[in-house]
Design a protein around this motif. Structure first.
Motif, mmCIF file in Angstrom:
data_model
loop_
_atom_site.group_PDB
_atom_site.id
_atom_site.type_symbol
_atom_site.label_atom_id
_atom_site.label_comp_id
_atom_site.label_asym_id
_atom_site.label_seq_id
_atom_site.Cartn_x
_atom_site.Cartn_y
_atom_site.Cartn_z
ATOM 1 N N ARG A 562 -26.587 -18.940 -14.252
ATOM 2 C CA ARG A 562 -27.447 -18.175 -15.165
ATOM 3 C C ARG A 562 -27.108 -18.461 -16.622
ATOM 4 O O ARG A 562 -27.988 -18.540 -17.480
ATOM 5 N N PRO A 566 -30.433 -21.222 -17.806
ATOM 6 C CA PRO A 566 -31.275 -20.035 -17.621
ATOM 7 C C PRO A 566 -32.685 -20.354 -17.123
ATOM 8 O O PRO A 566 -33.284 -19.531 -16.428
ATOM 9 N N VAL A 567 -33.214 -21.516 -17.460
ATOM 10 C CA VAL A 567 -34.551 -21.871 -16.985
ATOM 11 C C VAL A 567 -34.544 -22.036 -15.472
ATOM 12 O O VAL A 567 -35.410 -21.501 -14.760
ATOM 13 N N ALA A 569 -32.289 -20.784 -13.468
ATOM 14 C CA ALA A 569 -31.906 -19.499 -12.886
ATOM 15 C C ALA A 569 -33.079 -18.526 -12.818
ATOM 16 O O ALA A 569 -33.100 -17.638 -11.957
ATOM 17 N N ALA A 570 -34.055 -18.679 -13.690
ATOM 18 C CA ALA A 570 -35.241 -17.823 -13.615
ATOM 19 C C ALA A 570 -36.016 -18.089 -12.325
ATOM 20 O O ALA A 570 -36.651 -17.191 -11.766
ATOM 21 N N LYS A 571 -35.945 -19.318 -11.871
ATOM 22 C CA LYS A 571 -36.639 -19.712 -10.644
ATOM 23 C C LYS A 571 -35.769 -19.479 -9.403
ATOM 24 O O LYS A 571 -36.259 -19.063 -8.349
ATOM 25 N N PRO A 573 -32.423 -17.483 -8.814
ATOM 26 C CA PRO A 573 -31.479 -16.600 -9.506
ATOM 27 C C PRO A 573 -30.146 -16.357 -8.803
ATOM 28 O O PRO A 573 -29.274 -15.700 -9.379
ATOM 29 N N GLN A 686 -33.007 -19.387 -4.216
ATOM 30 C CA GLN A 686 -33.727 -18.136 -4.035
ATOM 31 C C GLN A 686 -33.711 -17.812 -2.543
ATOM 32 O O GLN A 686 -33.619 -18.726 -1.697
#
Length: 691
Positions: A562, A566-567, A569-571, A573, A686
């Motif tokens: 993260r 972060p990009v 991790a947004a997808k 996490p 995910q």
């Protein structure tokens, strides 16, 4: 009835390298037990090796050479003779050698740790062919390199001393599952009043039984070590006399770690400031009192982008507090560097007469799919797999499968069972188990040279690896005398007996006794004498600078987290790690029914906070996925996994999973900061409830 007892050694990729006693009744091995007289084995075996006879006599043992008759991956074969198998392999390899010998690739690792059945006759054969070299990095190379830059060689605290430590930090390992005999010593230390602290993102079986568990974020171990050094120096908990005499670069280190305040360290690691301060003070104050403090760090630390630096940073700590003064102090990553192995004699690199490229076993998925090019060289046309199961254990598994599915790839597999990799073989050859051949071993968790005597005759038509490569060498006309050497002759060359540590090595006497300890001091670095260029523990390493690395300890963030990405991790996490399941050893023992029955089925441990928003209940089938692939298994809701982390205990054979896949569908072929090693625990995913 004739009953005999044969001395042997466990061959598996485990620090313990246990001394075995095999009971044989009329030619049948009826019992495998630990040697009670061997100081580290002490008569105790793990649940896996205690069932070794069950594995040897398993109904599914491969007993005859076979040729593929179905499509690759189907696992359909017909029986052939050894003469047919050797003739076909030699003919195919000979045709490739005539065009491009480097199009041939051996793929092997630690299915056996033996010096004879591992890389001896096989290495000679591939060197003579002029085949590509294999960079065998898939387990421990990042940490080995980081440790060597700092300490000089993988030499550390003797396992037989740990029970006298007053503080033991178990960093990145689960010895109950993977280093049982160290755990026995740690338990004895605990009974004598020692404090045990586990550092691990996951609350493993070991962490549960320690006094304290620090659950940091995956890939942040190097930051925690920097924070500990900051506190130790700031609070004057260092051994300045030891530093002045036996270390290099303390002034530079002090400046570097000044920026790693407890607050910054805690934020980076996802733990509390008090945990950073408490750990540093427990370690430094115990050392200040003159008590032995010891670290047992393991391979979980290094399977991330900055894995080599993480081990380097941790390896600085004992010199900083003078822990090496005590036999029970210091650190153990591996003891393998203590053994004077005679690899040139065993492997004969002089047989390779022209330079050969090196293929990294971690990137086998990409490399099998590459076309010929000036940069890469010839397309890989043949792979000979032995002592390994790449379809199960290599990262980015979908690419590995697609590579082995190539119709133009000739694949030979030497195996005990029809593993995931065996299903892709063109020729499948039956190999002997440890009970059926001769070998000699070193260890990476203790200091004993070990002998393995053959207890029983090979089952069916199984042959030792050495004999397979002798037959191939003869069929291809290799008349060098080294290809006629027996396994006993090979074993006699395994150690450099001119070296002071192994000066008493004699193969015939080792066979009779079973084991012999190296001549090593109890406290190897009490008076310095580190095997580094400077002779000191190197906080500052000129060698690292020359190799293009930061010469001082630093923090290298994960590829996938993260904080660092972060990009992504947004997808995806959730961080994922895939540490060893207790009843398996890598992908070995997965097909032993009693052990698989105990392990149950593939599962994913998830924290309740990660399950609730996803509508996942305990026992639900879940799909774990990222851009590389996906696999399905059963969810187990447990606080053992910290929030934001999922844990898939591994390595399952794919064919024994409900969807024919395992955790390596989602792991990456990205390599570590040093050592070109894998980043299995540097993975974002995910998770969703499966359809």
């Amino acid at each position: 009835m004739t009953i005999t007892q044969v001395r042997a050694a466990c061959p598996h990729d485990c620090p313990d390298t246990c001394a075995l006693l095999i009971t044989v009744e009329d030619g049948v091995a009826t019992e495998v037990k630990g040697d009670p007289d061997h100081p580290t084995t002490a008569g105790v075996l793990c649940t896996k090796v205690a069932r070794y006879a069950e594995r040897t006599y398993h109904a599914d043992r491969l007993l005859h050479p076979m040729r593929r008759v179905g499509n690759k991956g189907e696992g359909k074969f017909e029986r052939i003779t050894w003469e047919q198998a050797i003739d076909e392999i030699a003919t195919r390899l000979g045709g490739i050698v005539a065009r491009a010998p480097q199009a041939i690739l051996p793929y092997s690792y630690c299915g056996t740790m033996g010096q004879v059945q591992g890389e001896s006759m096989s290495a000679r054969f591939f060197h003579k062919l002029g085949a590509s070299l294999l960079d065998r990095t898939i387990c421990a190379m990042a940490g080995f390199i980081g440790y060597k830059y700092t300490i000089g060689a993988t030499i550390g605290t003797d396992i037989e001393q740990f029970q006298d430590a007053k503080l033991i930090i178990i960093w990145g390992g689960n010895p109950i599952a993977s280093n049982l005999h160290f755990w026995m010593r740690a338990q004895e230390a605990k009974r004598r009043g020692a404090k045990l602290i586990a550092i691990d993102p996951y609350r493993s079986l070991t962490a549960e039984k320690c006094h304290q568990h620090i659950a940091l974020l995956p890939g942040t171990d190097s930051a925690l070590a920097l924070g500990l050094m900051h506190v130790l120096i700031a609070e004057d908990l260092v051994d300045q006399d030891y530093i002045d005499q036996y270390t290099l670069g303390f002034a530079e280190l002090k400046l570097r770690v000044a920026e790693w305040t407890p607050e910054r360290t805690a934020d980076t690691c996802g733990i509390s400031t008090n945990e950073v301060l408490g750990l540093a003070r427990a370690y430094g104050q115990a050392a200040r009192r003159g008590e032995p403090v010891a670290i047992r760090t393991n391979y979980g630390v290094q399977r991330v982008r900055g894995g080599g630096m993480a081990v380097r940073n941790i390896a600085c700590l004992p010199a900083l507090v003078g822990a090496w003064r005590h036999a029970a102090g210091g650190i153990q990553l591996s003891t393998s560097g203590s053994f004077p192995l005679n690899k040139p004699a065993m492997q004969r690199p002089d047989l390779l007469t022209t330079p050969a490229r090196t293929i990294n076993m971690t990137t086998i998925g990409d490399d099998l799919l590459r076309e010929s090019s000036p940069e890469f060289g010839p397309r890989i046309e043949a792979v000979i797999v032995y002592n390994a199961n790449p379809l199960a254990i290599a990262p980015d598994s979908d690419k590995v499968m697609r590579g082995f599915l190539r119709d133009d790839l000739f694949t030979v597999v030497l195996e005990h069972f029809q593993t995931d990799s065996a299903d892709y073989a063109d020729i499948l050859l039956p190999a002997t188990t440890q009970l059926e051949h001769i070998d000699v071993h070193h260890a990476y968790g203790h200091l004993y040279m070990m002998a393995n005597n053959a207890a029983i005759a090979p089952l069916g038509e199984a042959k030792p690896n050495t004999e397979v490569f002798r037959l191939l060498a003869a069929r291809m006309g290799f008349d060098d005398p080294c290809f006629q050497e027996s396994d006993d002759q090979l074993a006699a060359q395994a150690f450099d007996k001119t070296h002071a540590r192994a000066v008493h090595f004699d193969w015939e006497s080792l066979k009779r006794k079973g084991w012999q300890k190296l001549a090593m001091p109890d406290a190897p670095f009490a008076n310095g004498n580190f095997p580094t260029p400077s002779g000191k523990c190197e906080f500052y390493s000129a060698s690292m600078l020359a190799d293009g690395l930061d010469p001082l300890p630093c923090y290298i963030a994960p590829y996938e987290s993260r904080a660092s990405n972060p990009v992504l991790a947004a997808k995806y996490p959730l961080a994922m790690i895939s540490p060893p399941a207790r009843n398996f050893l890598n992908s070995t023992f997965v097909n032993v029914i009693s052990l698989r029955g105990t392990e149950g089925e593939p599962r994913l441990d998830m924290h309740p906070d990660d399950c609730t928003p996803r509508g996942i209940a305990d026992g639900d089938m879940v799909r774990i996925y990222n851009d590389r692939g996906a696999f399905v298994c059963k969810a187990r809701i447990t606080p053992k996994a910290r929030a934001g982390l999922v844990v898939g205990l591994s390595v399952w054979w794919k064919k024994l999973a409900s969807d024919g896949k395992n955790a390596n569908q989602v792991t990456s072929q990205a390599l570590t900061d040093m050592g070109r090693a894998p980043t299995f625990y540097d993975t974002l995913v995910q998770v969703e409830k499966a359809a």
